[in-house]
Enzyme design. Structure first.
Site, PDB file in Angstrom:
ATOM      1  N   LYS A  52      38.318  96.640  64.928  1.00 16.15           N
ATOM      2  CA  LYS A  52      39.392  95.887  64.250  1.00 16.15           C
ATOM      3  C   LYS A  52      40.688  96.694  64.280  1.00 16.15           C
ATOM      4  O   LYS A  52      41.733  96.201  64.673  1.00 16.15           O
ATOM      5  CB  LYS A  52      39.002  95.587  62.785  1.00 16.15           C
ATOM      6  CG  LYS A  52      37.666  94.875  62.629  1.00 16.15           C
ATOM      7  CD  LYS A  52      37.312  94.621  61.172  1.00 16.15           C
ATOM      8  CE  LYS A  52      37.025  95.859  60.337  1.00 16.15           C
ATOM      9  NZ  LYS A  52      35.816  96.602  60.685  1.00 16.15           N
ATOM     10  N   ARG A  75      36.588  90.229  52.889  1.00 17.85           N
ATOM     11  CA  ARG A  75      35.292  90.856  53.115  1.00 17.85           C
ATOM     12  C   ARG A  75      34.209  90.219  52.258  1.00 17.85           C
ATOM     13  O   ARG A  75      33.046  90.617  52.355  1.00 17.85           O
ATOM     14  CB  ARG A  75      35.404  92.320  52.707  1.00 17.85           C
ATOM     15  CG  ARG A  75      35.323  93.304  53.829  1.00 17.85           C
ATOM     16  CD  ARG A  75      35.498  94.681  53.216  1.00 17.85           C
ATOM     17  NE  ARG A  75      35.034  95.721  54.073  1.00 17.85           N
ATOM     18  CZ  ARG A  75      35.830  96.385  54.896  1.00 17.85           C
ATOM     19  NH1 ARG A  75      37.102  96.092  54.996  1.00 17.85           N
ATOM     20  NH2 ARG A  75      35.321  97.356  55.628  1.00 17.85           N
ATOM     21  N   ARG A 116      35.021 109.094  65.674  1.00 16.42           N
ATOM     22  CA  ARG A 116      36.398 108.625  65.418  1.00 16.42           C
ATOM     23  C   ARG A 116      37.260 109.729  64.797  1.00 16.42           C
ATOM     24  O   ARG A 116      36.830 110.483  63.937  1.00 16.42           O
ATOM     25  CB  ARG A 116      36.388 107.423  64.478  1.00 16.42           C
ATOM     26  CG  ARG A 116      37.798 107.047  64.043  1.00 16.42           C
ATOM     27  CD  ARG A 116      37.891 105.695  63.423  1.00 16.42           C
ATOM     28  NE  ARG A 116      36.974 105.513  62.317  1.00 16.42           N
ATOM     29  CZ  ARG A 116      36.762 104.339  61.749  1.00 16.42           C
ATOM     30  NH1 ARG A 116      37.389 103.270  62.191  1.00 16.42           N
ATOM     31  NH2 ARG A 116      35.927 104.238  60.752  1.00 16.42           N
ATOM     32  N   ARG A 169      37.501 110.668  58.862  1.00 16.10           N
ATOM     33  CA  ARG A 169      37.448 110.017  57.555  1.00 16.10           C
ATOM     34  C   ARG A 169      36.210 110.488  56.795  1.00 16.10           C
ATOM     35  O   ARG A 169      35.155 110.722  57.394  1.00 16.10           O
ATOM     36  CB  ARG A 169      37.366 108.490  57.749  1.00 16.10           C
ATOM     37  CG  ARG A 169      38.712 107.834  57.789  1.00 16.10           C
ATOM     38  CD  ARG A 169      38.664 106.413  58.269  1.00 16.10           C
ATOM     39  NE  ARG A 169      37.663 105.546  57.647  1.00 16.10           N
ATOM     40  CZ  ARG A 169      37.564 104.239  57.881  1.00 16.10           C
ATOM     41  NH1 ARG A 169      38.422 103.647  58.713  1.00 16.10           N
ATOM     42  NH2 ARG A 169      36.622 103.514  57.315  1.00 16.10           N
ATOM     43  N   ARG A 173      27.470 101.263  54.642  1.00 17.89           N
ATOM     44  CA  ARG A 173      28.570 100.342  54.971  1.00 17.89           C
ATOM     45  C   ARG A 173      28.032  99.146  55.761  1.00 17.89           C
ATOM     46  O   ARG A 173      28.474  98.011  55.574  1.00 17.89           O
ATOM     47  CB  ARG A 173      29.656 101.073  55.777  1.00 17.89           C
ATOM     48  CG  ARG A 173      30.507 101.990  54.913  1.00 17.89           C
ATOM     49  CD  ARG A 173      31.215 103.059  55.711  1.00 17.89           C
ATOM     50  NE  ARG A 173      32.222 102.562  56.626  1.00 17.89           N
ATOM     51  CZ  ARG A 173      32.783 103.280  57.586  1.00 17.89           C
ATOM     52  NH1 ARG A 173      32.427 104.558  57.758  1.00 17.89           N
ATOM     53  NH2 ARG A 173      33.695 102.771  58.366  1.00 17.89           N
TER      54      ARG A 173
HETATM   55  P1  AP5 Z   1      38.039 101.101  64.970  1.00 17.81           P
HETATM   56  O1  AP5 Z   1      38.913 100.164  65.713  1.00 17.81           O
HETATM   57  O2  AP5 Z   1      38.708 102.185  64.185  1.00 17.81           O
HETATM   58  O3  AP5 Z   1      36.987 100.303  64.102  1.00 17.81           O
HETATM   59  P2  AP5 Z   1      37.179  99.347  62.847  1.00 17.81           P
HETATM   60  O4  AP5 Z   1      36.523  98.046  63.150  1.00 17.81           O
HETATM   61  O5  AP5 Z   1      38.611  99.317  62.407  1.00 17.81           O
HETATM   62  O6  AP5 Z   1      36.239 100.112  61.827  1.00 17.81           O
HETATM   63  P3  AP5 Z   1      36.479 100.699  60.367  1.00 17.81           P
HETATM   64  O7  AP5 Z   1      35.446 101.758  60.187  1.00 17.81           O
HETATM   65  O8  AP5 Z   1      37.890 101.068  60.116  1.00 17.81           O
HETATM   66  O9  AP5 Z   1      36.093  99.466  59.538  1.00 17.81           O
HETATM   67  P4  AP5 Z   1      35.611  99.440  58.130  1.00 17.81           P
HETATM   68  O10 AP5 Z   1      35.617  97.984  57.939  1.00 17.81           O
HETATM   69  O11 AP5 Z   1      34.352 100.126  57.844  1.00 17.81           O
HETATM   70  O12 AP5 Z   1      36.698 100.324  57.342  1.00 17.81           O
HETATM   71  P5  AP5 Z   1      37.969  99.958  56.474  1.00 17.81           P
HETATM   72  O13 AP5 Z   1      38.946 101.019  56.670  1.00 17.81           O
HETATM   73  O14 AP5 Z   1      38.372  98.541  56.647  1.00 17.81           O
HETATM   74  O15 AP5 Z   1      37.029 101.756  66.018  1.00 17.81           O
HETATM   75  C1  AP5 Z   1      36.089 102.746  65.621  1.00 17.81           C
HETATM   76  C2  AP5 Z   1      35.999 103.831  66.708  1.00 17.81           C
HETATM   77  O16 AP5 Z   1      35.476 103.255  67.905  1.00 17.81           O
HETATM   78  C3  AP5 Z   1      37.349 104.438  67.077  1.00 17.81           C
HETATM   79  O17 AP5 Z   1      37.175 105.812  67.296  1.00 17.81           O
HETATM   80  C4  AP5 Z   1      37.770 103.725  68.362  1.00 17.81           C
HETATM   81  O18 AP5 Z   1      38.535 104.565  69.211  1.00 17.81           O
HETATM   82  C5  AP5 Z   1      36.411 103.383  68.994  1.00 17.81           C
HETATM   83  N1  AP5 Z   1      36.433 102.079  69.657  1.00 17.81           N
HETATM   84  C6  AP5 Z   1      37.071 100.950  69.247  1.00 17.81           C
HETATM   85  N2  AP5 Z   1      36.842  99.940  70.107  1.00 17.81           N
HETATM   86  C7  AP5 Z   1      36.024 100.458  71.071  1.00 17.81           C
HETATM   87  C8  AP5 Z   1      35.419  99.880  72.245  1.00 17.81           C
HETATM   88  N3  AP5 Z   1      35.602  98.593  72.568  1.00 17.81           N
HETATM   89  N4  AP5 Z   1      34.624 100.702  72.991  1.00 17.81           N
HETATM   90  C9  AP5 Z   1      34.435 102.005  72.663  1.00 17.81           C
HETATM   91  N5  AP5 Z   1      35.001 102.590  71.581  1.00 17.81           N
HETATM   92  C10 AP5 Z   1      35.766 101.811  70.790  1.00 17.81           C
HETATM   93  O19 AP5 Z   1      37.371 100.051  54.996  1.00 17.81           O
HETATM   94  C11 AP5 Z   1      36.927 101.270  54.437  1.00 17.81           C
HETATM   95  C12 AP5 Z   1      36.393 101.026  53.028  1.00 17.81           C
HETATM   96  O20 AP5 Z   1      37.440 100.508  52.173  1.00 17.81           O
HETATM   97  C13 AP5 Z   1      35.279  99.988  52.918  1.00 17.81           C
HETATM   98  O21 AP5 Z   1      34.013 100.563  53.192  1.00 17.81           O
HETATM   99  C14 AP5 Z   1      35.438  99.538  51.453  1.00 17.81           C
HETATM  100  O22 AP5 Z   1      34.877 100.465  50.567  1.00 17.81           O
HETATM  101  C15 AP5 Z   1      36.940  99.547  51.253  1.00 17.81           C
HETATM  102  N6  AP5 Z   1      37.546  98.227  51.557  1.00 17.81           N
HETATM  103  C16 AP5 Z   1      38.370  97.953  52.612  1.00 17.81           C
HETATM  104  N7  AP5 Z   1      38.711  96.651  52.599  1.00 17.81           N
HETATM  105  C17 AP5 Z   1      38.095  96.089  51.540  1.00 17.81           C
HETATM  106  C18 AP5 Z   1      38.039  94.765  51.028  1.00 17.81           C
HETATM  107  N8  AP5 Z   1      38.693  93.755  51.618  1.00 17.81           N
HETATM  108  N9  AP5 Z   1      37.279  94.549  49.916  1.00 17.81           N
HETATM  109  C19 AP5 Z   1      36.630  95.551  49.311  1.00 17.81           C
HETATM  110  N10 AP5 Z   1      36.624  96.823  49.743  1.00 17.81           N
HETATM  111  C20 AP5 Z   1      37.352  97.090  50.857  1.00 17.81           C
END
Ligand code: AP5
Length: 275
Positions: free
Chosen positions: A53, A129, A168, A201, A212
């Site tokens: 994402k 989410r 990452r 992170r 997660r």
């Molecule tokens: P990346 O693009 O960074 O992945 P992502 O989908 O953004 O994953 P996140 O871990 O950021 O998602 P998340 O939903 O767990 O975390 P968030 O910050 O939203 O890619 C990951 C890695 O893979 C990178 O190194 C990239 O280079 C590599 N990559 C990407 N695409 C690739 C491909 N096609 N092939 C190979 N490699 C690839 O949330 C964190 C926390 O915040 C949550 O756990 C929760 O506690 C809280 N939170 C956030 N939003 C909410 C909400 N709406 N409600 C409640 N709690 C929330």
């Protein structure tokens, strides 16, 4: 054969001159600039941790000049500032749980109302989410007489996510992310743009990832069902390499463009759709 070749060449010449004429007309209609693919984009990206994402969203932002709202980044910025919300959120995030709906809904509402970048539309990454978050987003948009255009699900098997998450590296100030193997920075542990250090992170470890993922399947998977019922859901194979995933997204946007031009927007469509 000679006659056929000549005729193909002649028709090709006619096509070339029509294309050139259409280009001139479009340039005069759009003031020399290319018509935009869409006036405004309003979309969400749904997918498990590591689906990509945060990798794809900045490209969408660049393409549509819209805002990119990532609730995870917003929460991490509170953590970095050590605000009371940040302190509470850090505990929940490190355990792989979800921060309360009210808090994240409030954050998104505030941005949609006040962030000038959101005037050109938005791409939401990591929100909604939960089903109550999705319902609140609908209500927010209804108040503005708007609707969501796309709910894109990045589909990928859990087994592929461990390597993505544990490798990452992020630049905290911008949210830019890299991967030690799949997308390494030019200089080890250094942001390509600012030259500042990259970090890992605190929730990017195998143990937190398990939680997660469990949270995702339990609380976020129903959000997919919510959008499947509205007709705006589309799925993309997120196990492909990043360029391929981007192409799949472009195909979705191209679909919009085709719909818009067959509704009478483009000069070529006016030529080809005779009544
Ligand atoms: P990346 O693009 O960074 O992945 P992502 O989908 O953004 O994953 P996140 O871990 O950021 O998602 P998340 O939903 O767990 O975390 P968030 O910050 O939203 O890619 C990951 C890695 O893979 C990178 O190194 C990239 O280079 C590599 N990559 C990407 N695409 C690739 C491909 N096609 N092939 C190979 N490699 C690839 O949330 C964190 C926390 O915040 C949550 O756990 C929760 O506690 C809280 N939170 C956030 N939003 C909410 C909400 N709406 N409600 C409640 N709690 C929330």
């Amino acid at each position: 054969m000679g006659y056929l070749d000549d005729e193909v060449k002649r028709l090709q010449g006619i096509l070339d001159s029509i294309e050139a004429r259409v280009k001139t007309l479009e340039e005069s209609q759009f003031g020399g600039s290319k018509p935009k693919t869409a006036k405004e984009i309003r979309m969400i990206l749904i997918g498990p941790p590591g689906a990509g994402k945060g990798t794809q969203a900045p490209k969408i932002k660049e393409k549509f000049s819209c805002c990119h709202l990532a609730t995870g980044d917003m929460l991490r910025s509170q953590v970095a500032k050590k605000t009371p919300l940040g302190r509470e959120a850090k505990k929940i995030m490190d355990q792989g749980g979800l921060v309360s709906d009210d808090i994240v809904i409030g954050m998104i509402k505030e941005e949609l109302e006040n962030n000038p970048e959101c005037k050109g539309g938005f791409i939401l990454d990591g929100f909604p989410r939960t089903v109550p978050q999705a319902a609140s987003l609908d209500a927010m948009l209804r108040e503005r007489n708007q609707t969501l255009q796309h709910a894109v699900e990045l589909q990928i098997d859990d087994s592929l996510l461990v390597a993505r998450i544990t490798g990452r590296l992020v630049h905290p100030a911008s949210g830019r992310s890299y991967h030690s193997l799949f997308n390494p920075p030019k200089k080890a542990m250094t942001d390509d743009v600012t030259g500042e250090p990259l970090v890992q992170r605190s929730d990017d470890n195998a143990e937190a990832l398990k939680k997660r993922l469990a949270t995702y399947h339990q609380q976020t998977a129903p959000v997919v069902g919510y959008y499947q019922n509205t007709g705006i859901w589309k799925a993309i194979d997120a196990s492909q390499e990043p360029g391929q995933v981007w192409k799949s997204l472009l195909a979705i946007f191209d679909g919009d463009q085709k719909k818009a031009s067959s509704a009478g927007g483009g000069i070529l469509s006016k030529l080809t759709h005779r009544s």
